[in-house]
Design a protein around this motif. Structure first.
Motif, PDB file in Angstrom:
ATOM      1  N   ALA A  44       0.972  -1.460   0.383  1.00 15.02           N
ATOM      2  CA  ALA A  44      -0.257   0.137  -0.303  1.00 15.02           C
ATOM      3  C   ALA A  44       1.027   1.214   0.091  1.00 15.02           C
ATOM      4  O   ALA A  44       0.446   2.217  -0.672  1.00 15.02           O
ATOM      5  CB  ALA A  44      -1.036  -0.115   1.296  1.00 15.02           C
ATOM      6  N   LYS A  49      -1.284   3.874  -1.876  1.00 17.00           N
ATOM      7  CA  LYS A  49      -2.649   4.110  -1.708  1.00 17.00           C
ATOM      8  C   LYS A  49      -2.881   3.118  -0.992  1.00 17.00           C
ATOM      9  O   LYS A  49      -1.912   2.718   0.733  1.00 17.00           O
ATOM     10  CB  LYS A  49      -3.459   3.065  -1.879  1.00 17.00           C
ATOM     11  N   GLU A  50      -4.304   3.580   0.322  1.00 17.18           N
ATOM     12  CA  GLU A  50      -4.386   3.273   1.212  1.00 17.18           C
ATOM     13  C   GLU A  50      -3.871   1.970   2.214  1.00 17.18           C
ATOM     14  O   GLU A  50      -4.033   1.852   3.354  1.00 17.18           O
ATOM     15  CB  GLU A  50      -5.771   4.222   2.140  1.00 17.18           C
ATOM     16  N   CYS A  52      -4.340  -2.182   1.110  1.00 11.66           N
ATOM     17  CA  CYS A  52      -3.765  -3.310  -0.079  1.00 11.66           C
ATOM     18  C   CYS A  52      -4.549  -4.369   0.796  1.00 11.66           C
ATOM     19  O   CYS A  52      -5.028  -4.896   2.171  1.00 11.66           O
ATOM     20  CB  CYS A  52      -2.883  -3.475   0.155  1.00 11.66           C
ATOM     21  N   SER A 155     -14.700   9.079 -13.467  1.00 14.59           N
ATOM     22  CA  SER A 155     -14.128   9.751 -12.353  1.00 14.59           C
ATOM     23  C   SER A 155     -16.084  11.147 -13.009  1.00 14.59           C
ATOM     24  O   SER A 155     -17.052  10.904 -12.416  1.00 14.59           O
ATOM     25  CB  SER A 155     -13.440  10.504 -11.274  1.00 14.59           C
ATOM     26  N   ARG A 160     -15.814   4.064 -11.685  1.00 20.51           N
ATOM     27  CA  ARG A 160     -13.654   4.284 -11.278  1.00 20.51           C
ATOM     28  C   ARG A 160     -13.217   3.026 -12.284  1.00 20.51           C
ATOM     29  O   ARG A 160     -13.106   2.767 -13.281  1.00 20.51           O
ATOM     30  CB  ARG A 160     -14.528   3.315  -9.982  1.00 20.51           C
ATOM     31  N   ASP A 187      -7.983   4.038  -9.434  1.00 16.07           N
ATOM     32  CA  ASP A 187      -9.056   4.467  -8.022  1.00 16.07           C
ATOM     33  C   ASP A 187      -8.552   2.806  -7.093  1.00 16.07           C
ATOM     34  O   ASP A 187      -8.228   2.391  -6.070  1.00 16.07           O
ATOM     35  CB  ASP A 187     -10.779   4.217  -8.073  1.00 16.07           C
ATOM     36  N   SER A 188      -8.341   1.820  -8.234  1.00 17.48           N
ATOM     37  CA  SER A 188      -7.998   0.503  -7.301  1.00 17.48           C
ATOM     38  C   SER A 188      -6.542  -0.185  -8.749  1.00 17.48           C
ATOM     39  O   SER A 188      -6.690   0.296 -10.127  1.00 17.48           O
ATOM     40  CB  SER A 188      -9.402  -0.397  -7.683  1.00 17.48           C
ATOM     41  N   SER A 207      -6.321  -0.284  -3.167  1.00 20.47           N
ATOM     42  CA  SER A 207      -7.544   0.987  -3.143  1.00 20.47           C
ATOM     43  C   SER A 207      -7.074   2.121  -1.657  1.00 20.47           C
ATOM     44  O   SER A 207      -7.083   1.481  -1.165  1.00 20.47           O
ATOM     45  CB  SER A 207      -7.936   0.246  -3.774  1.00 20.47           C
ATOM     46  N   ASP A 208      -8.529   2.345  -2.199  1.00 21.35           N
ATOM     47  CA  ASP A 208      -8.973   3.051  -0.748  1.00 21.35           C
ATOM     48  C   ASP A 208      -9.452   1.782   0.693  1.00 21.35           C
ATOM     49  O   ASP A 208      -9.683   0.467   0.639  1.00 21.35           O
ATOM     50  CB  ASP A 208     -10.174   3.900  -1.172  1.00 21.35           C
ATOM     51  N   ASP A 209      -9.743   2.658   1.895  1.00 18.95           N
ATOM     52  CA  ASP A 209      -9.877   1.765   2.413  1.00 18.95           C
ATOM     53  C   ASP A 209     -11.489   0.572   2.544  1.00 18.95           C
ATOM     54  O   ASP A 209     -11.267  -0.318   3.042  1.00 18.95           O
ATOM     55  CB  ASP A 209      -9.765   2.478   4.678  1.00 18.95           C
ATOM     56  N   ARG A 210     -11.880   1.228   2.333  1.00 18.73           N
ATOM     57  CA  ARG A 210     -13.468   0.950   1.918  1.00 18.73           C
ATOM     58  C   ARG A 210     -13.081  -0.384   0.878  1.00 18.73           C
ATOM     59  O   ARG A 210     -13.757  -0.908   1.456  1.00 18.73           O
ATOM     60  CB  ARG A 210     -14.246   2.251   1.703  1.00 18.73           C
TER      61      ARG A 210
END
Ligand code: PLP
Length: 348
Positions: A44, A49-50, A52, A155, A160, A187-188, A207-210
């Motif tokens: 990550a 990125k936030e 992984c 976007s 995404r 985004d990913s 990607s992001d945490d969510r």
């Protein structure tokens, strides 16, 4: 045998095997495996990125990205000859998503075609894909400006952007930038640890945490949660810590191989100029087909992969040295010698 079929054939290094033996382990399906955790944090950070997620294969990583980003009935716009659109199209069925191929130039999706497709009053576009380096296009590298433009278009339509970066490491080395810069507009992204980087198995989704939390739940559903996975994640850690820079050697050797093959001077084939570690050899009409070449080369100790009837794919990796390049070129030269002696080259 000089194996030019793929960089997936690379074996783990001594440092990997040693790290695997010493890796602290836990249960990644219960309270976590510390070595998997270390790999996920390191990847990550390396990719900016936030979060992984460690997955068994890049194919599973791409599937998780589709299942996480796309609602059933939505569209995913993918480069027409990308690995996701061709070899992984079963994901469309599993996710009940429509895969829409977008025309490409040298692996880059045509932006005007993408714009028209995004604007079509059809099912919502949930995801726009890219691939770098682009395998089928011959290891080509997407310009970062193109990636940013595609991401911004996506976007603006609330879609995404997903990058299949199985060989994103090679793209970063070819561009001379950190891997995070190549992943920046995604985004990913999915990156493979078991191609040029030589880990025995494994890939990462960043990607992001969510997004990664959602993908982690779906990974369990598809059976991708592995218990003491630190045994293999340890090799992945060595891969990202010490195997990226050396890809420059593979690229240089691929250029040497392509240049030397070009000097063979036969009308039977034309050789691509490699941007990374993949060389495409286009076979001329009327010359023997790809299976004929693959069989003849194999008898001379050189393994290549036929791609359709008129193309061969050669992939350079860690197990090759300059002597292998010379030997591979000599094998082509030998075959060309027999061709020139035949009046009808297509029926030798
Ligand atoms: C190899 C490859 C994959 C699949 O990787 P696996 O780890 O073998 O599943 C996906 N995308 C691209 C572009 C590839 O080259």
């Amino acid at each position: 045998m000089i194996d030019l079929r793929s960089d997936t054939v690379t074996l783990p290094t001594e440092a990997m095997l040693e790290r695997m033996r010493r890796a602290p382990l836990g249960d990644d399906g219960l309270d976590g495996d510390p070595t998997v955790g270390e790999l996920e944090a390191a990847a990550a950070a390396l990719l900016g990125k936030e979060a992984c997620l460690y997955v068994p294969t890049a194919t599973m990583g791409n599937l998780l990205a589709i299942l996480t980003a796309c609602q059933p009935g939505s569209r995913a716009l993918l480069p027409a000859t990308s690995h996701m659109a061709t070899s992984e199209a079963g994901a469309a069925d599993l996710a009940r998503v429509v895969f829409e191929p977008i025309a490409e130039d040298g692996g880059a999706i045509q932006v005007d075609v993408l714009e028209r497709s995004l604007a079509r009053p059809a099912a919502r576009v949930a995801l726009v894909g890219m691939e770098t380096s682009h395998a089928a296009a011959g290891g080509t590298v997407l310009p970062l400006g193109h990636m940013a433009e595609v991401a911004s278009l996506a976007s603006s339509h609330e879609a995404r952007t997903h990058v299949d970066g199985a060989r994103l490491w090679n793209a970063a080395i070819a561009l001379g930038v950190p891997p995070a810069m190549v992943a920046a507009s995604a985004d990913s992204a999915v990156l493979c640890l078991s191609k040029g980087l030589s880990a025995p198995v494994g890939a990462v989704v960043v990607s992001d945490d969510r997004f990664v939390r959602a993908a982690r739940r779906i990974r369990k559903t598809v059976g991708g949660t592995q218990r003491q996975a630190g045994v293999v994640a340890a090799a992945g850690l060595v891969a990202i810590e010490s195997m990226i820079e050396r890809l420059a050697d593979d690229h240089a050797r691929a250029r040497l191989l392509a240049d030397s093959l070009t000097r063979v001077e036969s009308s039977a084939f034309a050789v691509s100029s490699p941007a990374t570690n993949i060389i495409l050899v286009d076979l001329s009409d009327g010359a023997p087909d790809s299976n004929w070449w693959a069989t003849r080369l194999c008898k001379l100790g050189v393994a290549v992969r036929p791609r359709g009837p008129r193309q061969l794919r050669l992939v350079v990796h860690r197990h090759h040295d300059d002597a292998d390049v010379e030997a591979a070129v000599a094998a082509f030269q030998t075959i060309v010698g027999t061709l020139d002696g035949t009046t009808n080259a297509s029926s030798p």
